[in-house]
Design a protein around this motif. Structure first.
Motif, mmCIF file in Angstrom:
data_model
loop_
_atom_site.group_PDB
_atom_site.id
_atom_site.type_symbol
_atom_site.label_atom_id
_atom_site.label_comp_id
_atom_site.label_asym_id
_atom_site.label_seq_id
_atom_site.Cartn_x
_atom_site.Cartn_y
_atom_site.Cartn_z
ATOM 1 N N ALA A 61 39.027 41.542 49.814
ATOM 2 C CA ALA A 61 39.690 42.722 49.241
ATOM 3 C C ALA A 61 40.173 43.656 50.341
ATOM 4 O O ALA A 61 41.267 44.224 50.267
ATOM 5 N N LEU A 62 39.371 43.801 51.397
ATOM 6 C CA LEU A 62 39.771 44.642 52.526
ATOM 7 C C LEU A 62 40.964 44.045 53.272
ATOM 8 O O LEU A 62 41.746 44.775 53.887
ATOM 9 N N GLU A 63 41.113 42.737 53.219
ATOM 10 C CA GLU A 63 42.172 42.060 53.961
ATOM 11 C C GLU A 63 43.503 42.024 53.211
ATOM 12 O O GLU A 63 44.500 41.564 53.754
ATOM 13 N N ARG A 64 43.510 42.516 51.976
ATOM 14 C CA ARG A 64 44.778 42.573 51.253
ATOM 15 C C ARG A 64 45.718 43.577 51.919
ATOM 16 O O ARG A 64 45.281 44.532 52.573
ATOM 17 N N SER A 65 47.002 43.370 51.713
ATOM 18 C CA SER A 65 47.969 44.303 52.300
ATOM 19 C C SER A 65 47.786 45.704 51.737
ATOM 20 O O SER A 65 48.055 46.696 52.410
ATOM 21 N N SER A 66 47.321 45.791 50.486
ATOM 22 C CA SER A 66 46.987 47.080 49.885
ATOM 23 C C SER A 66 45.578 46.975 49.315
ATOM 24 O O SER A 66 45.354 46.350 48.273
ATOM 25 N N THR A 67 44.618 47.560 50.026
ATOM 26 C CA THR A 67 43.220 47.447 49.618
ATOM 27 C C THR A 67 42.966 48.230 48.342
ATOM 28 O O THR A 67 43.298 49.413 48.264
ATOM 29 N N PRO A 68 42.373 47.606 47.313
ATOM 30 C CA PRO A 68 42.049 48.354 46.097
ATOM 31 C C PRO A 68 40.883 49.299 46.356
ATOM 32 O O PRO A 68 40.083 49.064 47.269
ATOM 33 N N PRO A 69 40.755 50.370 45.583
ATOM 34 C CA PRO A 69 39.630 51.285 45.795
ATOM 35 C C PRO A 69 38.290 50.685 45.390
ATOM 36 O O PRO A 69 37.243 51.135 45.850
ATOM 37 N N SER A 70 38.324 49.662 44.527
ATOM 38 C CA SER A 70 37.087 49.034 44.083
ATOM 39 C C SER A 70 37.366 47.609 43.640
ATOM 40 O O SER A 70 38.490 47.267 43.262
ATOM 41 N N VAL A 71 36.328 46.791 43.694
ATOM 42 C CA VAL A 71 36.435 45.404 43.265
ATOM 43 C C VAL A 71 35.116 45.012 42.616
ATOM 44 O O VAL A 71 34.043 45.435 43.051
ATOM 45 N N ILE A 72 35.197 44.220 41.551
ATOM 46 C CA ILE A 72 34.018 43.724 40.839
ATOM 47 C C ILE A 72 33.894 42.233 41.121
ATOM 48 O O ILE A 72 34.870 41.486 40.947
ATOM 49 N N TYR A 73 32.714 41.802 41.528
ATOM 50 C CA TYR A 73 32.531 40.372 41.783
ATOM 51 C C TYR A 73 32.269 39.646 40.459
ATOM 52 O O TYR A 73 31.407 40.046 39.680
ATOM 53 N N GLY A 74 32.976 38.556 40.226
ATOM 54 C CA GLY A 74 32.689 37.677 39.101
ATOM 55 C C GLY A 74 33.518 37.983 37.869
ATOM 56 O O GLY A 74 33.626 39.139 37.444
ATOM 57 N N LEU A 75 34.108 36.941 37.283
ATOM 58 C CA LEU A 75 34.946 37.115 36.098
ATOM 59 C C LEU A 75 34.173 37.727 34.941
ATOM 60 O O LEU A 75 34.665 38.636 34.257
ATOM 61 N N GLY A 76 32.945 37.246 34.719
ATOM 62 C CA GLY A 76 32.148 37.795 33.626
ATOM 63 C C GLY A 76 31.877 39.278 33.785
ATOM 64 O O GLY A 76 31.937 40.047 32.813
ATOM 65 N N ASN A 77 31.593 39.702 35.015
ATOM 66 C CA ASN A 77 31.351 41.127 35.264
ATOM 67 C C ASN A 77 32.617 41.948 35.073
ATOM 68 O O ASN A 77 32.572 43.070 34.574
ATOM 69 N N ARG A 78 33.767 41.383 35.476
ATOM 70 C CA ARG A 78 35.031 42.100 35.289
ATOM 71 C C ARG A 78 35.358 42.259 33.802
ATOM 72 O O ARG A 78 35.795 43.331 33.369
ATOM 73 N N LEU A 79 35.134 41.204 33.036
ATOM 74 C CA LEU A 79 35.393 41.275 31.596
ATOM 75 C C LEU A 79 34.450 42.261 30.918
ATOM 76 O O LEU A 79 34.849 43.004 30.019
ATOM 77 N N SER A 80 33.197 42.274 31.348
ATOM 78 C CA SER A 80 32.218 43.208 30.790
ATOM 79 C C SER A 80 32.607 44.656 31.077
ATOM 80 O O SER A 80 32.512 45.530 30.205
ATOM 81 N N ALA A 81 33.066 44.918 32.307
ATOM 82 C CA ALA A 81 33.487 46.274 32.660
ATOM 83 C C ALA A 81 34.700 46.699 31.835
ATOM 84 O O ALA A 81 34.792 47.841 31.373
#
Length: 262
Positions: free
Chosen positions: A221-241
């Motif tokens: 995520a830090l290596e992206r050209s535009s770093t997001p302010p936050s990232v959630i690990y795991g598809l299940g966790n992202r869907l839950s959020a």
């Protein structure tokens, strides 16, 4: 893009095991010198020696109890006295507990808030001016999938991680015109000593991740050209959020309470 951290120093808290040790390994692999901070000096020194030998970097072990008041300013003063400047700060130290809030030890609650909240804010404030001015490194904080909804049976832990997430995202916006990359990473259950400290596996909701998976997600995520302010690990966790954000608050609370066996 691929990022090298050669010529920079990364300060990693909670570095003696688990996610902290994995952050240390991946940053050392990319050339960063390290300041490793935790309470257990023997484990820090063993990790530091191994990383120095393997990657040819310099690793400094510093024993510190970050749950003590003023720990952030004290650590900054100690590193200044040693002539060490930090370009990356990884706020990883933290712990949780499981059980009804009514039954929690008040002293443990105070220590958790001090370590998970006060120390994170204090360390970030102490080092952020240098991080933003230099811009070659990053500010990384460990939030949690628990930050995205109330967490009955882990009420204080979830609340502290909600603070960490909100603080980090706000700092990411405030420093958006600087070259500094700012990221909050939110893992779900991870195979570390966390649940040994919690004292219960009832809090392990979802598939268990490895430290390498979580840290690699943060690094990419830090290596992206535009770093997001936050990232959630795991598809299940992202869907839950996402579901927690869209569902009525009362429903979200009930689902979390059942999942955590409150």
């Amino acid at each position: 893009m691929s990022i090298t951290y050669r010529g920079t120093v990364a300060l990693i808290t909670g570095a003696s095991a688990g996610l902290g040790a994995e952050f240390a390994r991946q940053w050392a692999e990319r050339g960063a010198d390290l300041v490793l901070v935790a309470r257990r000096l023997d484990r820090l020194e063993e990790l530091a020696a191994g990383l120095e030998q393997r990657y040819g970097i310099r690793a400094t072990a510093v024993a510190a109890d970050l749950s003590l008041p003023g720990a952030g300013a004290a650590l900054r003063a100690e590193l200044d006295a040693r002539g060490i400047r930090i370009q990356t700060l990884v706020n990883n130290a933290g712990f949780g507990s499981h059980g009804p809030f009514l039954e929690q030890d008040p002293a443990q609650i105070d220590r958790m808030i001090q370590l998970n909240v006060t120390a994170v804010a204090g360390l970030t404030r102490a080092f952020l001016p240098d991080l933003a001015a230099d811009g070659r490194g990053a500010l990384v904080t460990l939030a949690s999938a628990a930050a995205y909804q109330p967490t009955p049976a882990m009420a204080v832990y979830g609340a502290t991680k909600a603070f960490v997430l909100s603080l980090t995202e706000a700092i990411a916006y405030e420093t958006r015109r600087s070259p500094l990359r700012v990221l909050a990473v939110s893992p779900g259950p991870t195979s570390t000593e966390f649940f040994d400290v919690v004292g219960s596996r009832d809090a392990a909701v979802g598939r268990m991740a490895t430290p390498e998976q979580v840290v690699t997600t943060a690094r990419r995520a830090l290596e992206r050209s535009s770093t997001p302010p936050s990232v959630i690990y795991g598809l299940g966790n992202r869907l839950s959020a996402l579901a927690s954000a869209l569902a009525p608050r009362r429903l979200t609370l009930a689902v979390a309470g059942r999942a955590l066996k409150a």
